[in-house]
Design a protein around this motif. Structure first.
Motif, PDB file in Angstrom:
ATOM      1  N   GLU A 185     -17.603  32.957   7.488  1.00 27.71           N
ATOM      2  CA  GLU A 185     -18.739  33.875   7.334  1.00 27.71           C
ATOM      3  C   GLU A 185     -19.456  34.087   8.676  1.00 27.71           C
ATOM      4  N   ASP A 186     -19.418  33.073   9.517  1.00 29.67           N
ATOM      5  CA  ASP A 186     -20.097  33.187  10.813  1.00 29.67           C
ATOM      6  C   ASP A 186     -19.341  34.104  11.766  1.00 29.67           C
ATOM      7  N   ARG A 187     -18.019  34.223  11.545  1.00 28.33           N
ATOM      8  CA  ARG A 187     -17.226  35.089  12.413  1.00 28.33           C
ATOM      9  C   ARG A 187     -17.139  36.518  11.864  1.00 28.33           C
ATOM     10  N   LEU A 188     -16.988  36.653  10.550  1.00 26.26           N
ATOM     11  CA  LEU A 188     -16.835  37.988   9.950  1.00 26.26           C
ATOM     12  C   LEU A 188     -18.211  38.589   9.667  1.00 26.26           C
ATOM     13  N   THR A 189     -18.849  39.010  10.748  1.00 29.76           N
ATOM     14  CA  THR A 189     -20.228  39.493  10.654  1.00 29.76           C
ATOM     15  C   THR A 189     -20.310  41.004  10.506  1.00 29.76           C
ATOM     16  N   GLY A 190     -19.208  41.695  10.844  1.00 31.72           N
ATOM     17  CA  GLY A 190     -19.243  43.158  10.926  1.00 31.72           C
ATOM     18  C   GLY A 190     -19.347  43.617  12.372  1.00 31.72           C
ATOM     19  N   LEU A 191     -19.614  42.674  13.273  1.00 30.51           N
ATOM     20  CA  LEU A 191     -19.629  42.977  14.716  1.00 30.51           C
ATOM     21  C   LEU A 191     -18.379  42.373  15.360  1.00 30.51           C
ATOM     22  N   HIS A 192     -18.176  42.696  16.644  1.00 30.49           N
ATOM     23  CA  HIS A 192     -17.073  42.095  17.414  1.00 30.49           C
ATOM     24  C   HIS A 192     -15.716  42.279  16.729  1.00 30.49           C
ATOM     25  N   GLU A 193     -15.416  43.515  16.362  1.00 30.88           N
ATOM     26  CA  GLU A 193     -14.112  43.857  15.781  1.00 30.88           C
ATOM     27  C   GLU A 193     -13.815  43.105  14.494  1.00 30.88           C
ATOM     28  N   THR A 194     -14.856  42.876  13.685  1.00 34.16           N
ATOM     29  CA  THR A 194     -14.629  42.263  12.376  1.00 34.16           C
ATOM     30  C   THR A 194     -15.286  43.115  11.293  1.00 34.16           C
ATOM     31  N   ALA A 195     -14.823  42.929  10.062  1.00 33.96           N
ATOM     32  CA  ALA A 195     -15.487  43.501   8.893  1.00 33.96           C
ATOM     33  C   ALA A 195     -16.336  42.394   8.281  1.00 33.96           C
ATOM     34  N   PRO A 196     -17.480  42.745   7.643  1.00 30.69           N
ATOM     35  CA  PRO A 196     -18.279  41.690   7.012  1.00 30.69           C
ATOM     36  C   PRO A 196     -17.453  40.960   5.946  1.00 30.69           C
ATOM     37  N   TRP A 197     -17.588  39.663   5.877  1.00 33.77           N
ATOM     38  CA  TRP A 197     -16.740  38.854   4.984  1.00 33.77           C
ATOM     39  C   TRP A 197     -16.929  39.235   3.521  1.00 33.77           C
ATOM     40  N   SER A 198     -18.112  39.760   3.171  1.00 29.68           N
ATOM     41  CA  SER A 198     -18.423  40.029   1.763  1.00 29.68           C
ATOM     42  C   SER A 198     -17.942  41.401   1.293  1.00 29.68           C
ATOM     43  N   GLU A 199     -17.433  42.219   2.208  1.00 30.18           N
ATOM     44  CA  GLU A 199     -16.996  43.571   1.817  1.00 30.18           C
ATOM     45  C   GLU A 199     -15.550  43.772   2.228  1.00 30.18           C
ATOM     46  N   TYR A 200     -14.704  44.116   1.260  1.00 29.97           N
ATOM     47  CA  TYR A 200     -13.294  44.320   1.580  1.00 29.97           C
ATOM     48  C   TYR A 200     -13.033  45.790   1.937  1.00 29.97           C
ATOM     49  N   SER A 201     -12.264  46.017   2.979  1.00 29.52           N
ATOM     50  CA  SER A 201     -11.883  47.389   3.334  1.00 29.52           C
ATOM     51  C   SER A 201     -10.523  47.367   4.016  1.00 29.52           C
ATOM     52  N   TYR A 202      -9.829  48.507   3.954  1.00 29.86           N
ATOM     53  CA  TYR A 202      -8.612  48.614   4.761  1.00 29.86           C
ATOM     54  C   TYR A 202      -8.517  50.011   5.336  1.00 29.86           C
ATOM     55  N   GLY A 203      -7.806  50.156   6.449  1.00 28.27           N
ATOM     56  CA  GLY A 203      -7.698  51.467   7.063  1.00 28.27           C
ATOM     57  C   GLY A 203      -6.655  51.496   8.161  1.00 28.27           C
ATOM     58  N   VAL A 204      -6.239  52.712   8.493  1.00 30.04           N
ATOM     59  CA  VAL A 204      -5.246  52.904   9.549  1.00 30.04           C
ATOM     60  C   VAL A 204      -5.916  52.724  10.906  1.00 30.04           C
ATOM     61  N   SER A 205      -5.355  51.902  11.750  1.00 35.32           N
ATOM     62  CA  SER A 205      -5.840  51.657  13.123  1.00 35.32           C
ATOM     63  C   SER A 205      -7.256  51.097  13.183  1.00 35.32           C
ATOM     64  N   ASP A 206      -7.813  50.689  12.052  1.00 35.83           N
ATOM     65  CA  ASP A 206      -9.233  50.337  11.998  1.00 35.83           C
ATOM     66  C   ASP A 206      -9.445  48.849  12.281  1.00 35.83           C
ATOM     67  N   ARG A 207      -9.965  48.543  13.471  1.00 36.08           N
ATOM     68  CA  ARG A 207     -10.209  47.154  13.828  1.00 36.08           C
ATOM     69  C   ARG A 207     -11.569  46.670  13.316  1.00 36.08           C
ATOM     70  N   GLY A 208     -12.255  47.555  12.596  1.00 36.34           N
ATOM     71  CA  GLY A 208     -13.477  47.132  11.915  1.00 36.34           C
ATOM     72  C   GLY A 208     -13.243  46.960  10.424  1.00 36.34           C
ATOM     73  N   ALA A 209     -11.995  47.009   9.993  1.00 38.11           N
ATOM     74  CA  ALA A 209     -11.656  46.819   8.576  1.00 38.11           C
ATOM     75  C   ALA A 209     -11.150  45.401   8.351  1.00 38.11           C
ATOM     76  N   SER A 210     -11.179  44.968   7.080  1.00 34.78           N
ATOM     77  CA  SER A 210     -10.634  43.641   6.760  1.00 34.78           C
ATOM     78  C   SER A 210      -9.139  43.625   7.023  1.00 34.78           C
ATOM     79  N   VAL A 211      -8.478  44.707   6.588  1.00 36.40           N
ATOM     80  CA  VAL A 211      -7.032  44.813   6.742  1.00 36.40           C
ATOM     81  C   VAL A 211      -6.703  46.117   7.462  1.00 36.40           C
ATOM     82  N   ARG A 212      -5.897  46.010   8.502  1.00 40.10           N
ATOM     83  CA  ARG A 212      -5.523  47.191   9.290  1.00 40.10           C
ATOM     84  C   ARG A 212      -4.068  47.558   9.027  1.00 40.10           C
ATOM     85  N   ILE A 213      -3.841  48.871   8.837  1.00 38.99           N
ATOM     86  CA  ILE A 213      -2.476  49.399   8.831  1.00 38.99           C
ATOM     87  C   ILE A 213      -2.235  49.936  10.240  1.00 38.99           C
ATOM     88  N   PRO A 214      -1.325  49.336  11.009  1.00 41.54           N
ATOM     89  CA  PRO A 214      -1.094  49.828  12.375  1.00 41.54           C
ATOM     90  C   PRO A 214      -0.644  51.290  12.379  1.00 41.54           C
TER      91      PRO A 214
END
Ligand code: ADP
Ligand code: MN
Ligand code: MN
Ligand code: MN
Length: 339
Positions: free
Chosen positions: A267-296
């Protein structure tokens, strides 16, 4: 003649287990036998019943001692023959076996940070270096700290026969990454643990320590993760399986279940800053380094390939991470008839 076998195992330290090792001298050509250790010194037993059992499960050439010497990765068992509660590899085995036909493979990006005393390598005494920006994949003495250790570690991994696929300097000074895989769940996790042991052992000779602390410096400095790239045969062949895999990780209860298994302090790392998505919200996306899961992006273009779960911490247990990912995604692909 004889050779040295370095028995390596994972201890019972909570919340993050540590690596331990000790040396056994064996006769030339002898297979490394079952061995034991004092579990009361590793948080794995009480003093009055301290014996724990070391069961060899994978061997590697020892690049430090050279010759016929070996690194012997072990599972820990109780004396009654049951897996020790700290033995997460034993819990991965049946899951990997159940879904073996889907041919799951993983490539794990291990980020870590070198420390000298209580500060990251390259941080000036009593202060901070220039803000982040130029360090990632940088070159030059003003930006790069510890490359000699990193090169020695890479050579040691390759000489040991570990499937390292690359290295790079990371966003914070003194922070680096190596990647292991793609390999099967047990192979990638075994090899990552041994590569970690080699990292600590290699850096030791330079008078430097390495840490997998997910947030080694508070404030505006990147944390350290273990992005976990994953595919099955179906995902390597069609995009429906890629989308289904991303969706499965977001289903009821899954985001929290996964994050809880992705390393202490996530939780301390997945803050939504520094190329992370907040730990409490799941998301995925293409090329998205701010998502929980990235599709290259190449995966979207080719309509097949793999996904990157960006959430696991640097200090995660790859036996646990690969187990929950295989379990969630492969169950979904099977149910959806996408295998
Ligand atoms: P990033 O762009 O996120 O820094 P890296 O190049 O560091 O990515 O790591 C990507 C990892 O993904 C590598 O370990 C690579 O071997 C692995 N990988 C590549 N193809 C696959 C695949 N089909 N399935 C699983 N892992 C894969
Ligand atoms: Mn990477
Ligand atoms: Mn990285
Ligand atoms: Mn990545």
């Amino acid at each position: 003649m004889s050779y040295k076998a370095e028995y390596i195992w994972i201890d019972g330290t909570s919340p993050t287990a540590k690596l331990r090792s000790k040396t056994k001298i064996l006769a030339d050509g002898a297979e490394p036998p079952v061995w034991g250790f004092d579990g009361s010194s590793t948080n794995q037993a009480e003093g009055h019943a301290s014996d724990c059992v070391l069961q060899p499960v994978a061997t590697f050439k020892d690049p430090l001692r050279g010759g016929d010497n070996l690194l012997v990765l072990c599972e820990v068992y109780n004396t009654d023959g049951t897996p020790h509660v700290s033995n997460t590899r034993a819990r991965l085995r049946p899951v990997a076996e159940r879904f073996a036909a889907q041919q799951p493979i993983f490539g794990i990006e291990q980020e870590y940070t070198f420390f000298v005393g209580n500060r990251p390598l390259g941080f000036p005494e009593g202060g901070f270096p220039a803000p982040q920006g130029g360090y990632y994949c940088g070159v030059g003495d003003d930006e790069i700290h510890g490359r000699d250790i990193v090169e020695a570690h890479l050579d040691n991994c390759l000489a040991a026969g570990i499937g390292v696929s690359g290295i790079n300097a990371e966003v914070m000074p003194g922070q680096w990454e190596f990647q292991v895989g793609p390999l099967s769940p047990l192979e990638v996790a075994d090899q990552l643990w041994v590569a970690r042991w080699l990292l600590y052992r290699t850096a030791e000779d330079f008078g430097v320590s390495a840490t997998l602390d997910p947030k080694p410096v508070k404030g505006d400095w990147n944390g350290a993760g273990a992005h976990t790239n994953f595919s099955t045969k179906a995902m390597r062949e069609n995009y429906d399986a890629i989308v289904a895999a991303c969706e499965s990780l977001g289903k009821d209860g899954k985001p929290l279940e996964h994050v809880k298994n992705y390393g202490a302090g996530v939780e301390d790392r997945l803050t939504g800053l520094h190329e992370t998505a907040p730990w409490s919200e799941y998301s995925y996306g293409v090329s998205d380094r701010g998502a929980s899961v990235r599709i290259p992006w190449q995966v979207e273009r080719d309509k097949k390939g793999y996904i990157e779960d960006r959430r696991p911490n640097a200090n995660c247990d790859p036996y646990v991470v690969t187990r929950v990912m295989v379990d969630t995604v492969c169950t979904e692909l099977e149910t959806a008839g996408l295998v």
